[in-house]
Design a protein around this motif. Structure first.
Motif, PDB file in Angstrom:
ATOM      1  N   GLY A 141       2.241   4.425   4.205  1.00 33.19           N
ATOM      2  CA  GLY A 141       1.126   4.896   3.390  1.00 33.19           C
ATOM      3  C   GLY A 141       1.432   4.748   1.910  1.00 33.19           C
ATOM      4  O   GLY A 141       0.557   4.383   1.112  1.00 33.19           O
ATOM      5  N   GLY A 142       2.679   5.026   1.510  1.00 34.82           N
ATOM      6  CA  GLY A 142       3.090   4.828   0.128  1.00 34.82           C
ATOM      7  C   GLY A 142       3.115   3.357  -0.259  1.00 34.82           C
ATOM      8  O   GLY A 142       2.755   2.978  -1.376  1.00 34.82           O
ATOM      9  N   LEU A 143       3.571   2.509   0.679  1.00 40.05           N
ATOM     10  CA  LEU A 143       3.578   1.069   0.432  1.00 40.05           C
ATOM     11  C   LEU A 143       2.160   0.560   0.158  1.00 40.05           C
ATOM     12  O   LEU A 143       1.928  -0.222  -0.772  1.00 40.05           O
ATOM     13  N   LEU A 144       1.202   1.013   0.959  1.00 40.20           N
ATOM     14  CA  LEU A 144      -0.192   0.625   0.760  1.00 40.20           C
ATOM     15  C   LEU A 144      -0.729   1.161  -0.564  1.00 40.20           C
ATOM     16  O   LEU A 144      -1.469   0.477  -1.283  1.00 40.20           O
ATOM     17  N   PHE A 145      -0.387   2.394  -0.880  1.00 38.11           N
ATOM     18  CA  PHE A 145      -0.723   3.005  -2.163  1.00 38.11           C
ATOM     19  C   PHE A 145      -0.249   2.090  -3.292  1.00 38.11           C
ATOM     20  O   PHE A 145      -1.020   1.728  -4.207  1.00 38.11           O
ATOM     21  N   GLY A 146       1.009   1.682  -3.241  1.00 36.96           N
ATOM     22  CA  GLY A 146       1.573   0.856  -4.307  1.00 36.96           C
ATOM     23  C   GLY A 146       0.935  -0.516  -4.392  1.00 36.96           C
ATOM     24  O   GLY A 146       0.592  -0.989  -5.486  1.00 36.96           O
ATOM     25  N   TYR A 147       0.752  -1.171  -3.243  1.00 35.27           N
ATOM     26  CA  TYR A 147       0.197  -2.527  -3.267  1.00 35.27           C
ATOM     27  C   TYR A 147      -1.243  -2.516  -3.771  1.00 35.27           C
ATOM     28  O   TYR A 147      -1.628  -3.339  -4.611  1.00 35.27           O
ATOM     29  N   ASP A 148      -2.042  -1.575  -3.284  1.00 32.88           N
ATOM     30  CA  ASP A 148      -3.451  -1.550  -3.663  1.00 32.88           C
ATOM     31  C   ASP A 148      -3.664  -1.182  -5.124  1.00 32.88           C
ATOM     32  O   ASP A 148      -4.651  -1.601  -5.730  1.00 32.88           O
ATOM     33  N   THR A 149      -2.772  -0.387  -5.700  1.00 36.52           N
ATOM     34  CA  THR A 149      -2.896  -0.075  -7.128  1.00 36.52           C
ATOM     35  C   THR A 149      -2.277  -1.161  -7.999  1.00 36.52           C
ATOM     36  O   THR A 149      -2.699  -1.357  -9.140  1.00 36.52           O
ATOM     37  N   GLY A 150      -1.285  -1.880  -7.473  1.00 35.82           N
ATOM     38  CA  GLY A 150      -0.614  -2.906  -8.272  1.00 35.82           C
ATOM     39  C   GLY A 150      -1.257  -4.270  -8.222  1.00 35.82           C
ATOM     40  O   GLY A 150      -1.150  -5.053  -9.174  1.00 35.82           O
ATOM     41  N   ALA A 184      -1.307  -1.919   6.669  1.00 36.08           N
ATOM     42  CA  ALA A 184      -2.300  -0.979   7.208  1.00 36.08           C
ATOM     43  C   ALA A 184      -2.242  -0.965   8.728  1.00 36.08           C
ATOM     44  O   ALA A 184      -2.307   0.098   9.362  1.00 36.08           O
ATOM     45  N   ILE A 185      -2.108  -2.136   9.315  1.00 30.28           N
ATOM     46  CA  ILE A 185      -1.990  -2.229  10.773  1.00 30.28           C
ATOM     47  C   ILE A 185      -0.691  -1.574  11.246  1.00 30.28           C
ATOM     48  O   ILE A 185      -0.667  -0.832  12.242  1.00 30.28           O
ATOM     49  N   ALA A 186       0.403  -1.823  10.515  1.00 27.36           N
ATOM     50  CA  ALA A 186       1.691  -1.227  10.885  1.00 27.36           C
ATOM     51  C   ALA A 186       1.636   0.298  10.798  1.00 27.36           C
ATOM     52  O   ALA A 186       2.181   0.999  11.664  1.00 27.36           O
ATOM     53  N   LEU A 187       0.977   0.830   9.770  1.00 26.04           N
ATOM     54  CA  LEU A 187       0.860   2.281   9.627  1.00 26.04           C
ATOM     55  C   LEU A 187       0.058   2.876  10.783  1.00 26.04           C
ATOM     56  O   LEU A 187       0.446   3.909  11.343  1.00 26.04           O
ATOM     57  N   PHE A 188      -1.046   2.245  11.144  1.00 25.79           N
ATOM     58  CA  PHE A 188      -1.902   2.761  12.208  1.00 25.79           C
ATOM     59  C   PHE A 188      -1.136   2.863  13.530  1.00 25.79           C
ATOM     60  O   PHE A 188      -1.075   3.927  14.157  1.00 25.79           O
ATOM     61  N   PHE A 189      -0.548   1.757  13.960  1.00 27.00           N
ATOM     62  CA  PHE A 189       0.127   1.760  15.261  1.00 27.00           C
ATOM     63  C   PHE A 189       1.434   2.557  15.216  1.00 27.00           C
ATOM     64  O   PHE A 189       1.817   3.177  16.213  1.00 27.00           O
ATOM     65  N   GLY A 190       2.099   2.555  14.067  1.00 32.02           N
ATOM     66  CA  GLY A 190       3.332   3.327  13.946  1.00 32.02           C
ATOM     67  C   GLY A 190       3.092   4.822  14.054  1.00 32.02           C
ATOM     68  O   GLY A 190       3.814   5.543  14.774  1.00 32.02           O
ATOM     69  N   MET A 191       2.057   5.330  13.368  1.00 32.76           N
ATOM     70  CA  MET A 191       1.798   6.765  13.387  1.00 32.76           C
ATOM     71  C   MET A 191       1.300   7.260  14.740  1.00 32.76           C
ATOM     72  O   MET A 191       1.419   8.446  15.049  1.00 32.76           O
TER      73      MET A 191
END
Length: 477
Positions: free
Chosen positions: A35-44, A196-203
């Motif tokens: 989730g943090g990785l997605l936060f960073g990529y989408d803002t950067g 995003a896919i990795a976060l969904f299936f991982g969680m």
């Protein structure tokens, strides 16, 4: 009058031990911090995607600001709403929902035919980014033993800057190799679908927070989760602490948001949390992370060189985050904040001096300003960014943790949004010199706020902090 402090007679918790439970805890943290990785990529990613996007879609400076800030303002709403959602639905379920939002928002941005769909996609991404900024740190803090809570919860900030660095590198590669092609910015955004896919299936395979389960009266499930991430003795001891705290809370009136605002100690910690978040943003860190290419072009780099040079702040941000994690459980939060604000304020002053001393056209100007920007980002990441997110995840009592974290991060994102909306106009009006002198002045005020009002939290369990905050004794230490 604040309520009297409950009697704490629990023995000290057993020491942490190595074993499969520690590896399981590490895996939980790794998956959640996507989730943090997605936060960073989408803002950067907007840092390098904005210029080709504007050229293809015919955006003007105002609509560029709308595209950039739409994510930020939506993140403020996401932070507040997802904090409350996480209190009701659970931390894990909310993170899974955020993964769906990340994917859907990415899809809309990639296929956007014009400004309307683009902004809608950015708003969806913003809701997900804001939700992740609230829920993931809380989830990590509630899963972590108090001895390593700082370094475990701080991994989310590390993943945020890893995501931003990934965005800068992807932008530089794609922009320099395929920059002449139409729609190149769409490829930059499309990369976001993978984590995003990795976060969904991982969680889907991760446990719920034991503290949230306990709050719902699901004691057996809470203990079962603790046994997967603690030794047996430690799990039993922590569970006893949770049971004791739950009994103490049942003996007191149930606190809704009105009751929170009726307790001056809870209002005070709410304002301190918001103040810490606002102070972090007023350093201007995200102006550099979002508009770094523009700042470097203003300092004297050409566009493609600025795209490559922009990787340097991303690299130092990751290095700073690694250092911050290593020291997070060894140094007090207050001292870390004070050090960070002192260094960032000095960096702002030096950038202002350099931009005055080295006029436009001087070959040293872009390189000196780049070096000072790197120092600023490194100071910020080492002493402030990780520490702020850890601090916000631990200062609020359990019954208001989602609301408190949501409110504090809402204020953080609102501040970020206004800076994003007006930063380029500010640079245009007063130049780099005036902009960074203004950041320095704000840094002095933030330093005063921390010294005067911010209490220490390191070295205590979340349950101990809850009691100290509720009774006001945290301000007496």
């Amino acid at each position: 009058m604040p309520p009297a402090a409950p009697d704490r007679t629990a023995p000290a918790l057993p020491a942490l031990t190595a074993g499969p439970h520690r590896r399981r805890l590490g895996l939980v943290a790794l998956i959640a911090t996507f989730g943090g990785l997605l936060f960073g990529y989408d803002t950067g990613v907007i840092n390098g995607a904005l210029r080709p996007m504007a050229a293809e879609l015919g955006l003007n400076p105002f609509t560029e600001g709308v595209v950039t800030s739409s994510l930020i303002f939506a993140a403020a709403i996401g932070a507040m709403s997802c904090g409350r959602l996480a209190d009701g639905w659970g931390r894990r379920t909310t993170i899974i929902l955020l993964a769906v939002l990340f994917f859907a928002g990415t899809l809309l941005v990639v296929v956007a035919p014009g400004l309307g769909v683009l902004v809608l996609g950015r708003v969806m991404l913003g809701l997900a980014v804001g939700g992740a900024s609230t829920v993931v740190p809380v989830f990590l803090a509630e899963m972590a033993p108090y001895e390593i809570r700082g370094s475990l919860a701080g991994r989310n900030e590390l993943m945020i800057v890893v995501g931003q660095l990934a965005a800068f590198v992807v932008n530089a590669i794609i922009g320099n190799v395929w920059g002449h092609l139409d729609g190149v910015w769409r490829i930059m955004f499309a990369i976001c679908a993978l984590p995003a896919i990795a976060l969904f299936f991982g969680m889907l395979r991760m446990p719920e927070s034991p503290r949230w389960l306990m709050k719902q009266g699901r004691e057996d499930e809470a203990l079962a989760v603790l046994r997967t991430v603690r030794s047996e003795a430690r799990a039993e001891a922590e569970m006893s602490d949770l049971v004791r705290l739950a009994a103490e809370e049942l003996a007191q009136p149930r606190l809704g948001w009105r009751a929170i605002f009726a307790n001056r100690n809870l209002v005070r910690i709410l304002l301190i949390g918001a103040g810490v978040g606002i102070a972090q943003q007023l350093t201007g860190i995200n102006s550099i992370m979002y508009f770094g290419q523009t700042v470097l072009v203003e300092s004297g780099f050409d566009e493609r060189a600025a795209l490559i040079a922009n990787i340097a702040p991303g690299v130092i941000a990751v290095i700073g985050a690694v250092i911050a994690l290593a020291m997070m459980d060894r140094f007090d939060r207050r001292k870390t904040f004070i050090t960070g604000l002192s260094l960032t304020t000095a960096s702002h002053l030096l950038i202002g001096v350099a931009s005055m001393a080295l006029p436009v056209g001087n070959p040293l100007r872009p390189w000196v300003i780049l070096a000072l920007v790197v120092v600023f980002v490194g100071s910020m990441q080492t002493f402030l960014n990780v520490a702020v997110w850890v601090y916000l995840s631990e200062i609020f009592p359990l019954h208001m943790r989602g609301f408190g974290m949501g409110f504090a991060v809402f204020m953080l994102w609102i501040t970020n949004g206004f800076l994003s909306l007006y930063f380029l106009s500010l640079v245009d009006a007063v130049g780099i010199t005036g902009t960074f002198y203004l950041f320095a002045a704000v840094g002095v005020m933030a330093l005063f706020f921390v010294v005067k009002f911010v209490p220490e939290t390191r070295g205590r369990t979340l349950e101990e902090l809850e009691e100290d905050v509720t009774t006001g004794s945290i301000y007496l230490r």
